[in-house]
Design a protein around this motif. Structure first.
Motif, PDB file in Angstrom:
ATOM      1  N   ALA A 253      -7.121 -55.344 -32.390  1.00  0.00           N
ATOM      2  CA  ALA A 253      -5.812 -54.898 -32.846  1.00  0.00           C
ATOM      3  C   ALA A 253      -5.819 -54.530 -34.328  1.00  0.00           C
ATOM      4  CB  ALA A 253      -4.776 -55.984 -32.577  1.00  0.00           C
ATOM      5  N   ARG A 254      -6.451 -55.335 -35.140  1.00  0.00           N
ATOM      6  CA  ARG A 254      -6.468 -55.054 -36.578  1.00  0.00           C
ATOM      7  C   ARG A 254      -7.320 -53.829 -36.903  1.00  0.00           C
ATOM      8  NH1 ARG A 254      -6.653 -61.454 -37.236  1.00  0.00           N
ATOM      9  NH2 ARG A 254      -4.398 -61.791 -37.458  1.00  0.00           N
ATOM     10  N   ARG A 255      -8.364 -53.619 -36.102  1.00  0.00           N
ATOM     11  CA  ARG A 255      -9.153 -52.396 -36.297  1.00  0.00           C
ATOM     12  C   ARG A 255      -8.318 -51.183 -35.908  1.00  0.00           C
ATOM     13  NH1 ARG A 255     -14.612 -51.736 -37.318  1.00  0.00           N
ATOM     14  NH2 ARG A 255     -14.896 -49.600 -38.023  1.00  0.00           N
ATOM     15  N   ALA A 256      -7.535 -51.321 -34.838  1.00  0.00           N
ATOM     16  CA  ALA A 256      -6.644 -50.233 -34.427  1.00  0.00           C
ATOM     17  C   ALA A 256      -5.637 -49.918 -35.529  1.00  0.00           C
ATOM     18  CB  ALA A 256      -5.923 -50.605 -33.132  1.00  0.00           C
ATOM     19  N   PHE A 262      -1.481 -47.135 -32.757  1.00  0.00           N
ATOM     20  CA  PHE A 262      -0.372 -48.040 -32.482  1.00  0.00           C
ATOM     21  C   PHE A 262      -0.915 -49.422 -32.121  1.00  0.00           C
ATOM     22  CE2 PHE A 262       1.474 -43.867 -31.603  1.00  0.00           C
ATOM     23  CZ  PHE A 262       2.654 -43.948 -32.330  1.00  0.00           C
ATOM     24  N   THR A 263      -0.308 -50.446 -32.685  1.00  0.00           N
ATOM     25  CA  THR A 263      -0.704 -51.820 -32.403  1.00  0.00           C
ATOM     26  C   THR A 263       0.515 -52.569 -31.892  1.00  0.00           C
ATOM     27  OG1 THR A 263      -2.285 -51.692 -34.210  1.00  0.00           O
ATOM     28  CG2 THR A 263      -1.823 -53.862 -33.316  1.00  0.00           C
ATOM     29  N   MET A 264       0.385 -53.193 -30.731  1.00  0.00           N
ATOM     30  CA  MET A 264       1.515 -53.813 -30.046  1.00  0.00           C
ATOM     31  C   MET A 264       1.153 -55.214 -29.575  1.00  0.00           C
ATOM     32  SD  MET A 264       2.177 -50.346 -27.865  1.00  0.00           S
ATOM     33  CE  MET A 264       0.455 -49.871 -28.134  1.00  0.00           C
ATOM     34  N   GLY A 265       2.154 -56.061 -29.440  1.00  0.00           N
ATOM     35  CA  GLY A 265       1.932 -57.413 -28.949  1.00  0.00           C
ATOM     36  C   GLY A 265       3.016 -57.824 -27.976  1.00  0.00           C
ATOM     37  N   VAL A 266       2.628 -58.596 -26.960  1.00  0.00           N
ATOM     38  CA  VAL A 266       3.583 -59.145 -25.989  1.00  0.00           C
ATOM     39  C   VAL A 266       3.884 -60.580 -26.410  1.00  0.00           C
ATOM     40  CG1 VAL A 266       3.961 -59.795 -23.586  1.00  0.00           C
ATOM     41  CG2 VAL A 266       2.706 -57.691 -24.131  1.00  0.00           C
TER      42      VAL A 266
END
Length: 393
Positions: A253-256, A262-266
């Motif tokens: 995620a941090r590389r994205a 786009f970086t997303m979390g549930v």
């Protein structure tokens, strides 16, 4: 290799270099950029090549590169790969996903693929779904339903084929008849983890299995971490479903984020350690998502909006404002005259009587002599709604 064209020589050299350079080797990537694959292999394999001590690499490491280069046999690798239904694509080829070029000198030398779909086409509409290996039932459910929803909307679900969230994401996409791709930290002919041999076979049959390492290569701890940069760069965005504070999926995620994806979390329970990493990611600027529609709203085209979230509509929501004001003015218990309601509403008695008969026809109020009261079946709901309305003013 007389009679072989320059393009094929470069392809052979890149296939050989997948056995020489480790994934994400920035030194090797810089040499590759400066010299090209064919010349780099010549410098590594010819003893008298005028290139003894490249910057950033000591004699022992250079000797290891040379030993690997001497043992590489790209023709054999490519022939065996082709016999197993595996192909090799490299930068500049028609199937190469150019978004991987964003990795700079850490870009893969090339990619080995199992499966029929075109990688470049698929990558243009792909989303990564990653997360904890030791996930909870909640995490597995969210990953599977999220991936199924994305696949049903025509998106390719990309993950790493690990236990836990990765496996749930792949299964969700497959179960919906959609597209999924697994990025491995080993050869694409190696079933790792062994428990996912059947799943990897299904992915290869219905989607794509890809990796940087040549056939037969086995995973190491560092290769798992470095594999994550490919997942991040290949896709339009990365969704993390459950991750502890030291989870490898947070690396993806941090590389994205650094790549501008786009970086997303549930989100999950605040008391769950397996959601702590996701919550930190959200605090750091990632987007909160709960279903496929919200993911597509971010990564999709203009107009791909998630439906507006609203509570259930109540019959009183359909009332005109003046009629609703009369209903709100009625007491929770007892009766009131039309004249008293008119004073409370600040309007005329005839106007209030008209609104009362409208409410009576809808079952909201009852008439008792000269007075009016809330209908028995509507009283509780109307009172609660009236209280909420007054509190919101």
């Amino acid at each position: 290799m007389s009679g072989v064209g320059e393009e094929e020589r470069e392809r052979l050299a890149r296939a050989a270099l997948t056995r020489v350079l480790e994934p994400g080797d920035a030194h090797g990537g810089r040499w590759l950029r400066e010299h090209g694959p064919t010349e780099l292999m010549r410098l590594l394999t010819e003893p008298d090549a005028p290139w003894q001590h490249p910057p950033g690499v000591g004699p022992e490491r250079l000797a290891a590169y040379r030993a690997r280069a001497a043992a590489a046999d790209p023709l054999r690798d490519l022939e065996r790969a082709a016999a197993s239904g595996i192909r090799f694509v490299c930068p500049g080829s028609a199937e190469w996903p150019t978004q991987l070029d964003d990795l700079g000198d850490e870009r893969p030398v090339g990619l080995w693929l199992r499966g029929r779909p075109n990688l470049r086409t698929w990558a243009l509409g792909s989303v990564a779904v990653v997360g904890a290996r030791a996930c909870t039932p909640y995490g597995a459910h969210m990953a599977q339903t999220l991936a199924a929803g994305l696949a049903e909307r025509g998106w390719v679900v990309v993950s790493g084929a690990a236990f836990g969230i990765d496996g749930a994401a792949h299964r969700g996409a497959l179960a919906s008849g959609g597209a999924t791709a697994a990025v491995l930290a080993c050869g694409v002919d190696v079933a790792y983890p062994r428990g996912h041999a059947g799943l990897l076979g299904r992915i290869a049959g219905q989607g794509l299995v890809l990796g940087e390492l040549p056939p037969g290569s086995h995973p190491t701890r560092s290769r798992f971490v470095l594999r994550n940069r490919v997942i991040a760069a290949l896709t339009r965005g990365t969704v993390v479903v459950e991750a502890a504070l030291r989870s490898g999926s947070l690396v993806t995620a941090r590389r994205a984020q650094r790549l501008g994806r786009f970086t997303m979390g549930v989100p999950g329970p605040a008391t769950s350690g397996l959601s702590a990493g996701v919550h930190e990611l959200l605090r750091g600027g990632a987007e909160l998502v709960t279903d496929a529609a919200e993911v597509v709203e971010l990564v999709g085209a203009i107009g791909d909006l998630a439906p507006e979230r609203r509570g259930p509509a109540l019959p009183r929501d359909l009332l005109e404002r003046d009629t609703a004001d009369v209903l709100e003015a009625l007491p929770a218990a007892g009766t009131v005259t039309a004249a008293e309601l008119a004073r409370a509403c600040g309007t005329g008695t005839d106007e209030v009587i008209g609104r009362l008969y409208e409410l009576h026809s809808l079952g909201f109020v009852e008439r008792q002599g000269d007075g009016w009261r809330l209908g028995r079946r509507k009283a509780e709901g109307a009172t609660e709604s009236a209280t909420a309305r007054r509190g919101g003013r």
